[in-house]
Design a protein around this motif. Structure first.
Motif, short mmCIF file in Angstrom:
data_model
loop_
_atom_site.label_atom_id
_atom_site.label_comp_id
_atom_site.label_asym_id
_atom_site.label_seq_id
_atom_site.Cartn_x
_atom_site.Cartn_y
_atom_site.Cartn_z
N ARG A 1 27.99 2.70 13.67
CA ARG A 1 28.77 1.48 13.94
C ARG A 1 29.67 1.19 12.74
O ARG A 1 29.21 1.18 11.61
N THR A 2 30.94 0.96 12.97
CA THR A 2 31.89 0.75 11.88
C THR A 2 31.99 -0.72 11.49
O THR A 2 31.56 -1.59 12.23
N GLY A 3 32.59 -0.95 10.31
CA GLY A 3 32.77 -2.31 9.82
C GLY A 3 31.91 -2.57 8.60
O GLY A 3 31.16 -1.71 8.13
N VAL B 1 31.00 4.46 3.32
CA VAL B 1 30.68 5.77 3.88
C VAL B 1 31.37 5.93 5.22
O VAL B 1 31.80 4.95 5.85
N ALA B 2 31.47 7.17 5.67
CA ALA B 2 32.02 7.45 6.99
C ALA B 2 30.95 7.23 8.06
O ALA B 2 29.76 7.27 7.76
N PRO B 3 31.33 6.99 9.32
CA PRO B 3 30.32 6.84 10.39
C PRO B 3 29.43 8.07 10.47
O PRO B 3 29.91 9.20 10.51
N SER C 1 33.68 -4.49 15.50
CA SER C 1 34.42 -3.24 15.50
C SER C 1 33.84 -2.36 16.59
O SER C 1 32.62 -2.22 16.69
N PRO C 2 34.67 -1.76 17.45
CA PRO C 2 34.11 -0.94 18.54
C PRO C 2 33.35 0.25 18.01
O PRO C 2 33.75 0.87 17.03
N ALA C 3 32.21 0.54 18.62
CA ALA C 3 31.41 1.70 18.22
C ALA C 3 32.13 2.98 18.62
O ALA C 3 32.93 2.99 19.54
#
Length: 273
Positions: free
Chosen positions: A248-250, A193-195, A96-98
């Motif tokens: 970082r997402t995912g 959680v959110a980024p 997943s793109p940062a």
């Protein structure tokens, strides 16, 4: 430009959260090292200050942070440094793109790995030189280097031999490992959680007891376990608790590893974003 008192309050909150020091100990002339920081937590401290005040603290600035006042001055008198530009690599389907705003985690991790590598090389060279010099001195002192062995001559007559009886070996008893030994446990306060949002990981490592160092590790889909820039120390009964966040997402897996025993807790998954 933020005021020194505002920066001081935020810095106090960050240090209490990251290293667990008393809030009243965070005074301007206090040493960051004596409050419990190390090279990893100094980087985390700089990252969090930058996130809260929307600025970037350069490597040289981070390396110069010795006291609480140094950290306050670094924010109040910010030198205008900006974060390095991202590389042009296109994320794969498994990644997943940062977020485009900051790449603090990747930059700080790379910088820490470079510092640790240099330190290991220097320490290894010094230890090797000491061992080589000490071994040579020991051989010279004992005279082992100049021992002359007498030549071996073939016997003219075969010696008489007397048959001997070899006693049967005494059987030894082996002790089976205790299969009932408590296993490490781990849980997370928020599975999603959110980024940049904080969450807590806690559990027990019963076999380690109190005072053992644990390294937080992270694993993304399609990659191996990697050190996350957070360490914690076990309390009474092997209990541990630490707070962290990531941009970082995912779906990201986390665990805690004791590098001395190479044993780790089970993994927990947190969905970021």
């Amino acid at each position: 430009m933020p005021s020194p008192s505002s920066v001081h309050e935020h810095l106090k909150d960050i240090l209490v959260r990251v290293v667990g020091c008393p809030a009243d100990a965070v005074v301007p002339d206090a040493s960051l090292k004596e409050l419990g920081t190390d090279s990893l937590t100094i980087v985390e401290l700089a990252d969090e200050l930058g996130r809260r005040f929307d600025l970037y603290l350069s490597d040289d600035t981070v390396d110069s942070l010795v006291t609480v006042q140094d950290a306050i001055d670094a924010v109040v008198n910010h030198d205008g440094a900006t974060a390095p530009a991202r590389s042009g690599r296109v994320p794969t389907a498994l990644e997943s793109p940062a977020p485009p705003v900051r790449d603090d985690e990747d930059v700080r991790r790379r910088r820490l790995l470079e510092r640790l590598l240099v330190s290991f090389v220097l320490v290894g060279a010094a230890v090797g030189a000491i061992l080589g010099f000490g071994g040579s001195a020991l051989i010279d002192a004992t005279g082992l280097g100049s021992v002359n062995l007498a030549p071996i001559n073939n016997p003219t007559t075969a010696p008489s031999t007397t048959p001997t009886t070899t006693p049967a070996p005494t059987p030894t008893q082996t002790t089976e490992p205790d299969s009932d030994e408590p296993k490490p446990t781990i849980k997370v306060s928020k599975p999603q959680v959110a980024p940049g949002e904080r969450f807590v990981i806690e559990g027990r490592f019963p076999e380690l007891g109190e005072g053992a160092e644990l390294q937080v590790q992270v694993k993304d889909e399609g990659s191996d376990w990697d050190d996350f820039p957070i360490e914690t120390t076990t309390k009474s009964g092997g209990r541990f608790k630490t707070e962290l966040y990531t941009s970082r997402t995912g779906d990201r897996q986390f665990r805690l590893l004791n590098k001395k025993t190479d044993k780790s807790t089970p993994a927990v998954t947190v969905q970021i974003g």
